[in-house]
Design a protein around this motif. Structure first.
Motif, mmCIF file in Angstrom:
data_model
loop_
_atom_site.group_PDB
_atom_site.id
_atom_site.type_symbol
_atom_site.label_atom_id
_atom_site.label_comp_id
_atom_site.label_asym_id
_atom_site.label_seq_id
_atom_site.Cartn_x
_atom_site.Cartn_y
_atom_site.Cartn_z
ATOM 1 N N SER A 7 0.851 -1.188 0.000
ATOM 2 C CA SER A 7 0.000 0.000 0.000
ATOM 3 C C SER A 7 0.885 1.236 0.000
ATOM 4 O O SER A 7 2.094 1.130 0.227
ATOM 5 C CB SER A 7 -0.933 0.005 1.218
ATOM 6 N N GLY A 8 0.255 2.380 -0.267
ATOM 7 C CA GLY A 8 0.977 3.638 -0.191
ATOM 8 C C GLY A 8 1.368 4.253 -1.516
ATOM 9 O O GLY A 8 1.920 5.354 -1.548
ATOM 10 N N GLY A 9 1.087 3.556 -2.619
ATOM 11 C CA GLY A 9 1.412 4.129 -3.915
ATOM 12 C C GLY A 9 0.497 5.290 -4.251
ATOM 13 O O GLY A 9 -0.484 5.569 -3.556
ATOM 14 N N GLY A 10 0.831 5.991 -5.342
ATOM 15 C CA GLY A 10 0.003 7.106 -5.767
ATOM 16 C C GLY A 10 0.705 7.975 -6.768
ATOM 17 O O GLY A 10 1.745 7.587 -7.328
ATOM 18 N N THR A 78 5.807 -5.864 8.998
ATOM 19 C CA THR A 78 5.689 -4.874 7.935
ATOM 20 C C THR A 78 7.069 -4.373 7.515
ATOM 21 O O THR A 78 7.948 -4.174 8.358
ATOM 22 C CB THR A 78 4.821 -3.688 8.402
ATOM 23 N N VAL A 79 7.220 -4.181 6.207
ATOM 24 C CA VAL A 79 8.420 -3.548 5.659
ATOM 25 C C VAL A 79 7.995 -2.267 4.954
ATOM 26 O O VAL A 79 6.892 -2.193 4.396
ATOM 27 C CB VAL A 79 9.170 -4.498 4.698
ATOM 28 N N TYR A 80 8.853 -1.269 5.004
ATOM 29 C CA TYR A 80 8.546 0.038 4.447
ATOM 30 C C TYR A 80 9.579 0.432 3.398
ATOM 31 O O TYR A 80 10.724 -0.005 3.442
ATOM 32 C CB TYR A 80 8.527 1.098 5.548
ATOM 33 N N LEU A 81 9.158 1.274 2.490
ATOM 34 C CA LEU A 81 10.086 1.879 1.542
ATOM 35 C C LEU A 81 9.782 3.367 1.492
ATOM 36 O O LEU A 81 8.768 3.776 0.928
ATOM 37 C CB LEU A 81 9.962 1.260 0.153
ATOM 38 N N GLN A 82 10.655 4.155 2.109
ATOM 39 C CA GLN A 82 10.537 5.609 2.067
ATOM 40 C C GLN A 82 11.241 6.099 0.810
ATOM 41 O O GLN A 82 12.437 5.843 0.623
ATOM 42 C CB GLN A 82 11.171 6.228 3.309
ATOM 43 N N MET A 83 10.500 6.784 -0.041
ATOM 44 C CA MET A 83 11.037 7.238 -1.320
ATOM 45 C C MET A 83 11.016 8.762 -1.350
ATOM 46 O O MET A 83 9.942 9.375 -1.284
ATOM 47 C CB MET A 83 10.203 6.678 -2.471
ATOM 48 N N ASP A 84 12.182 9.349 -1.410
ATOM 49 C CA ASP A 84 12.332 10.805 -1.446
ATOM 50 C C ASP A 84 12.978 11.238 -2.760
ATOM 51 O O ASP A 84 13.565 10.424 -3.471
ATOM 52 C CB ASP A 84 13.188 11.263 -0.261
ATOM 53 N N SER A 85 12.860 12.517 -3.048
ATOM 54 C CA SER A 85 13.461 13.086 -4.267
ATOM 55 C C SER A 85 13.076 12.264 -5.488
ATOM 56 O O SER A 85 13.930 11.898 -6.313
ATOM 57 C CB SER A 85 14.990 13.159 -4.124
ATOM 58 N N LEU A 86 11.816 11.986 -5.610
ATOM 59 C CA LEU A 86 11.344 11.107 -6.683
ATOM 60 C C LEU A 86 11.538 11.739 -8.056
ATOM 61 O O LEU A 86 11.422 12.953 -8.233
ATOM 62 C CB LEU A 86 9.880 10.753 -6.461
ATOM 63 N N LYS A 87 11.827 10.873 -9.013
ATOM 64 C CA LYS A 87 12.084 11.262 -10.399
ATOM 65 C C LYS A 87 11.066 10.572 -11.306
ATOM 66 O O LYS A 87 10.511 9.533 -10.950
ATOM 67 C CB LYS A 87 13.491 10.842 -10.805
ATOM 68 N N PRO A 88 10.847 11.106 -12.505
ATOM 69 C CA PRO A 88 9.922 10.448 -13.433
ATOM 70 C C PRO A 88 10.298 8.987 -13.709
ATOM 71 O O PRO A 88 9.415 8.134 -13.866
ATOM 72 C CB PRO A 88 10.030 11.304 -14.692
ATOM 73 N N GLU A 89 11.595 8.689 -13.739
ATOM 74 C CA GLU A 89 12.022 7.322 -14.018
ATOM 75 C C GLU A 89 11.739 6.364 -12.867
ATOM 76 O O GLU A 89 11.947 5.154 -12.997
ATOM 77 C CB GLU A 89 13.513 7.277 -14.378
ATOM 78 N N ASP A 90 11.275 6.876 -11.738
ATOM 79 C CA ASP A 90 10.850 6.001 -10.650
ATOM 80 C C ASP A 90 9.434 5.485 -10.849
ATOM 81 O O ASP A 90 8.966 4.633 -10.089
ATOM 82 C CB ASP A 90 10.919 6.748 -9.311
ATOM 83 N N THR A 91 8.743 5.994 -11.843
ATOM 84 C CA THR A 91 7.383 5.551 -12.132
ATOM 85 C C THR A 91 7.386 4.066 -12.481
ATOM 86 O O THR A 91 8.106 3.628 -13.369
ATOM 87 C CB THR A 91 6.791 6.355 -13.296
ATOM 88 N N ALA A 92 6.573 3.292 -11.752
ATOM 89 C CA ALA A 92 6.531 1.842 -11.938
ATOM 90 C C ALA A 92 5.506 1.254 -10.978
ATOM 91 O O ALA A 92 4.982 1.942 -10.104
ATOM 92 C CB ALA A 92 7.905 1.222 -11.672
ATOM 93 N N ILE A 93 5.261 -0.023 -11.160
ATOM 94 C CA ILE A 93 4.540 -0.790 -10.143
ATOM 95 C C ILE A 93 5.592 -1.343 -9.192
ATOM 96 O O ILE A 93 6.566 -1.961 -9.634
ATOM 97 C CB ILE A 93 3.712 -1.931 -10.756
ATOM 98 N N TYR A 94 5.383 -1.125 -7.912
ATOM 99 C CA TYR A 94 6.332 -1.567 -6.895
ATOM 100 C C TYR A 94 5.787 -2.807 -6.193
ATOM 101 O O TYR A 94 4.627 -2.824 -5.759
ATOM 102 C CB TYR A 94 6.592 -0.448 -5.891
ATOM 103 N N TYR A 95 6.644 -3.806 -6.083
ATOM 104 C CA TYR A 95 6.278 -5.067 -5.475
ATOM 105 C C TYR A 95 7.183 -5.349 -4.273
ATOM 106 O O TYR A 95 8.391 -5.123 -4.336
ATOM 107 C CB TYR A 95 6.457 -6.218 -6.461
ATOM 108 N N GLY A 117 3.803 -9.698 -3.398
ATOM 109 C CA GLY A 117 2.548 -8.991 -3.275
ATOM 110 C C GLY A 117 1.961 -8.682 -4.645
ATOM 111 O O GLY A 117 2.565 -9.014 -5.675
ATOM 112 N N GLN A 118 0.815 -8.024 -4.641
ATOM 113 C CA GLN A 118 0.116 -7.732 -5.898
ATOM 114 C C GLN A 118 0.628 -6.458 -6.559
ATOM 115 O O GLN A 118 0.324 -6.200 -7.727
ATOM 116 C CB GLN A 118 -1.393 -7.614 -5.651
ATOM 117 N N GLY A 119 1.398 -5.668 -5.846
ATOM 118 C CA GLY A 119 1.988 -4.457 -6.402
ATOM 119 C C GLY A 119 1.168 -3.216 -6.114
ATOM 120 O O GLY A 119 -0.051 -3.276 -5.912
ATOM 121 N N THR A 120 1.854 -2.077 -6.100
ATOM 122 C CA THR A 120 1.202 -0.784 -5.929
ATOM 123 C C THR A 120 1.825 0.201 -6.916
ATOM 124 O O THR A 120 3.047 0.235 -7.086
ATOM 125 C CB THR A 120 1.315 -0.284 -4.476
ATOM 126 N N GLN A 121 0.985 0.974 -7.584
ATOM 127 C CA GLN A 121 1.450 1.865 -8.632
ATOM 128 C C GLN A 121 2.006 3.158 -8.045
ATOM 129 O O GLN A 121 1.367 3.793 -7.191
ATOM 130 C CB GLN A 121 0.299 2.212 -9.585
#
Length: 126
Positions: A7-10, A78-95, A117-121
């Motif tokens: 969860s947490g995509g967007g 639970t595992v987390y992924l904090q993503m900062d300074s995001l770039k257009p090339e980070d666009t993907a489905i994350y699993y 997992g099923q992935g989050t966009q």
């Protein structure tokens, strides 16, 4: 078999931040290395980050090093992924995915991970 729910995509603008979560059930989470992968249309699934079973060691793909942080809370499974300074090339489905702690591959490849997992966009707009 471990069940994983991300969860947490967007949608976020360039330079923004997102925090992904992956809740695990059905296994003893402390027995597993937990990882994040991502896949863009027309591309192969690629490794992003992984964290050891005790949270003591993390490893990142060069493309996200210094911008992403992986962490885990075994008490919450639970595992987390904090993503900062995001770039257009980070666009993907994350699993998120898990592999047994005893399996130590030379490289972090999708085939080394057993459950997914099923992935989050995640979409980063410029």
């Amino acid at each position: 078999q471990v069940q994983l729910i991300e969860s947490g995509g967007g949608l976020v603008q360039v330079g923004g931040s997102l925090r992904l979560s992956c809740a695990a059930s059905g296994g003893i989470v402390g027995d597993y290395v937990m990882g994040w992968f991502r896949q863009s249309p027309g591309k192969e699934r690629q490794f992003v980050a992984r964290i050891n079973w005790d949270g003591g060691s993390a490893y990142y793909a060069d493309s996200v090093k210094g911008r992403f942080t992986i962490s885990r809370d075994n008490a919450k499974n639970t595992v987390y992924l904090q993503m900062d300074s995001l770039k257009p090339e980070d666009t993907a489905i994350y699993y998120c995915a898990v592999r047994p702690r005893w399996r130590v591959p030379a490289m972090e490849m999708p085939a080394d991970y057993d459950d997914w997992g099923q992935g989050t966009q995640v979409t980063v707009s410029s």
